[in-house]
Design a protein around this motif. Structure first.
Motif, PDB file in Angstrom:
ATOM      1  N   ARG A  11      26.525  20.189  83.363  1.00 39.66           N
ATOM      2  CA  ARG A  11      27.176  19.465  82.276  1.00 39.66           C
ATOM      3  C   ARG A  11      26.309  19.591  81.034  1.00 39.66           C
ATOM      4  N   GLN A  12      26.820  20.255  80.017  1.00 40.48           N
ATOM      5  CA  GLN A  12      26.044  20.515  78.816  1.00 40.48           C
ATOM      6  C   GLN A  12      25.965  19.284  77.931  1.00 40.48           C
ATOM      7  N   GLY A  13      24.818  19.141  77.260  1.00 36.06           N
ATOM      8  CA  GLY A  13      24.698  18.183  76.185  1.00 36.06           C
ATOM      9  C   GLY A  13      25.040  18.869  74.872  1.00 36.06           C
ATOM     10  N   ILE A  14      24.781  18.185  73.764  1.00 36.06           N
ATOM     11  CA  ILE A  14      25.136  18.759  72.473  1.00 36.06           C
ATOM     12  C   ILE A  14      24.272  19.984  72.166  1.00 36.06           C
ATOM     13  N   GLY A  15      23.023  20.006  72.674  1.00 34.70           N
ATOM     14  CA  GLY A  15      22.178  21.178  72.493  1.00 34.70           C
ATOM     15  C   GLY A  15      22.741  22.390  73.208  1.00 34.70           C
ATOM     16  N   GLY A  16      23.245  22.183  74.435  1.00 39.19           N
ATOM     17  CA  GLY A  16      23.868  23.283  75.167  1.00 39.19           C
ATOM     18  C   GLY A  16      25.117  23.796  74.478  1.00 39.19           C
ATOM     19  N   ALA A  17      25.885  22.881  73.872  1.00 39.49           N
ATOM     20  CA  ALA A  17      27.088  23.297  73.145  1.00 39.49           C
ATOM     21  C   ALA A  17      26.719  24.178  71.948  1.00 39.49           C
ATOM     22  N   ILE A  18      25.655  23.808  71.231  1.00 33.93           N
ATOM     23  CA  ILE A  18      25.206  24.622  70.096  1.00 33.93           C
ATOM     24  C   ILE A  18      24.750  25.995  70.592  1.00 33.93           C
ATOM     25  N   GLY A  19      24.033  26.023  71.720  1.00 37.77           N
ATOM     26  CA  GLY A  19      23.604  27.301  72.282  1.00 37.77           C
ATOM     27  C   GLY A  19      24.783  28.182  72.657  1.00 37.77           C
ATOM     28  N   THR A  20      25.857  27.581  73.203  1.00 41.61           N
ATOM     29  CA  THR A  20      27.052  28.343  73.550  1.00 41.61           C
ATOM     30  C   THR A  20      27.697  28.947  72.306  1.00 41.61           C
ATOM     31  N   ILE A  21      27.771  28.166  71.236  1.00 42.36           N
ATOM     32  CA  ILE A  21      28.355  28.679  69.987  1.00 42.36           C
ATOM     33  C   ILE A  21      27.527  29.833  69.452  1.00 42.36           C
ATOM     34  N   VAL A  22      26.204  29.704  69.461  1.00 44.68           N
ATOM     35  CA  VAL A  22      25.328  30.782  68.973  1.00 44.68           C
ATOM     36  C   VAL A  22      25.527  32.046  69.805  1.00 44.68           C
ATOM     37  N   PHE A  23      25.624  31.891  71.136  1.00 44.79           N
ATOM     38  CA  PHE A  23      25.844  33.052  71.999  1.00 44.79           C
ATOM     39  C   PHE A  23      27.158  33.747  71.641  1.00 44.79           C
ATOM     40  N   GLY A  24      28.224  32.966  71.418  1.00 46.70           N
ATOM     41  CA  GLY A  24      29.514  33.556  71.060  1.00 46.70           C
ATOM     42  C   GLY A  24      29.459  34.312  69.741  1.00 46.70           C
ATOM     43  N   VAL A  25      28.716  33.767  68.774  1.00 43.45           N
ATOM     44  CA  VAL A  25      28.590  34.447  67.472  1.00 43.45           C
ATOM     45  C   VAL A  25      27.841  35.769  67.632  1.00 43.45           C
ATOM     46  N   ILE A  26      26.746  35.753  68.406  1.00 41.56           N
ATOM     47  CA  ILE A  26      25.993  36.997  68.639  1.00 41.56           C
ATOM     48  C   ILE A  26      26.869  38.033  69.338  1.00 41.56           C
ATOM     49  N   TRP A  27      27.664  37.580  70.291  1.00 44.72           N
ATOM     50  CA  TRP A  27      28.566  38.489  71.002  1.00 44.72           C
ATOM     51  C   TRP A  27      29.559  39.138  70.031  1.00 44.72           C
ATOM     52  N   LEU A  28      30.105  38.353  69.132  1.00 45.89           N
ATOM     53  CA  LEU A  28      31.045  38.914  68.151  1.00 45.89           C
ATOM     54  C   LEU A  28      30.360  39.928  67.247  1.00 45.89           C
ATOM     55  N   ILE A  29      29.107  39.645  66.875  1.00 43.23           N
ATOM     56  CA  ILE A  29      28.375  40.603  66.036  1.00 43.23           C
ATOM     57  C   ILE A  29      28.215  41.932  66.772  1.00 43.23           C
TER      58      ILE A  29
END
Length: 267
Positions: free
Chosen positions: A108-126
């Motif tokens: 179960r992710q906290g808000i830090g994990g959610a931010i990490g998920t968003i960053v990973f998705g952005v890097i993937w799109l790049i």
């Protein structure tokens, strides 16, 4: 006060009496004497006492049926206490904040994990959308030609991923053609013919071996993976931010209530 040891009528077994040893019912039973009137003695026996067979498989815990009215009455009693309400509100607020920050429970992710998920998705799109990046599926420019080339070498790394090198002959000139991706399992064999693309304006620079099979399909849909990852991260971030905001509200409310009770003059 516990009833004295002795034989007592069993309320749930009419006509029978059991032996109470002062602490609990034993397994000994016998019929009531014909001349003895079966007068209930529940008031003499602790309420928690039950016949021994009712304790089987319960680890010695009482098997009294759960009474909702008793639970409601106890809840009303404690919730009517201002100190209990203040402490409960404070504890609930702290729990919500902790859940929002670090997340309770396995996976179960906290808000830090959610931010990490968003960053990973952005890097993937790049990686998927920027020309020259490993996952970029570039469309061939106008005038690109297809031709057959011969695999002259298959390079395999320690993980079993392979990358072919092919020989392309155009107008009597031989060109070495490399693949931009490595594939596993290896679909290439030395000496086989494979499809290559090139642009006549600069054959050496543009000749390439396009990805095949699953990898080709994967590159087509790869950007959508990044979009879904970002959407999931944003949704988790919104939920955790809401949990933190609600926790801060309850924590502040509980602390103010505790302070008011502390400062309240005694009657």
């Amino acid at each position: 006060m516990s009833a004295a040891p002795g034989w007592y009528p069993l309320a749930n077994e009419p006509g029978m009496m059991g032996y109470w040893d002062g602490n609990g019912w034993t397994a000994h039973k016998q019929p009531l004497p014909p001349t003895q009137e079966a007068v209930p003695v529940a008031a003499q026996v602790p309420a928690v006492a039950q016949p021994a067979e009712q304790y089987a498989g319960t680890g010695g815990q009482s098997s009294h049926p759960w009474a909702p009215e008793a639970f409601v009455g106890t809840a009303k009693k404690y919730m009517g206490d201002p100190n209990v309400r203040a402490n409960g509100t404070t504890a609930a607020g702290g729990a919500l904040i902790a859940d929002g920050v670090v997340g309770f429970g396995e996976q179960r992710q906290g808000i830090g994990g959610a931010i990490g998920t968003i960053v990973f998705g952005v890097i993937w799109l790049i990686l998927c959308l920027t020309p020259g990046m490993p996952l970029h599926n570039a469309e061939p420019r106008a005038g690109t030609l297809h031709a057959q080339a011969t695999v002259v070498n298959v390079q395999v790394d320690a993980k079993g991923n392979c990358s072919p090198v092919a020989e392309l002959v155009v107008d009597g000139t031989s060109y070495a053609v490399h693949s931009n991706v490595s594939e596993k399992p290896c679909p290439y064999m030395k000496g086989e013919k494979i499809d290559v693309t090139y642009h006549p304006a600069d054959i050496q620079a543009t000749a390439t071996i396009p990805p095949s099979g699953f990898f080709k399909t994967f590159l087509t849909f790869a950007p959508w993976i990044g979009v879904l990852v970002i959407a999931g991260g944003v949704w988790t971030f919104i939920k955790r931010a809401g949990s933190i905001a609600a926790g801060i509200f309850l924590l502040r409310k509980g602390l103010l209530a505790r302070k008011a009770l502390k400062d309240k003059p005694e009657a």
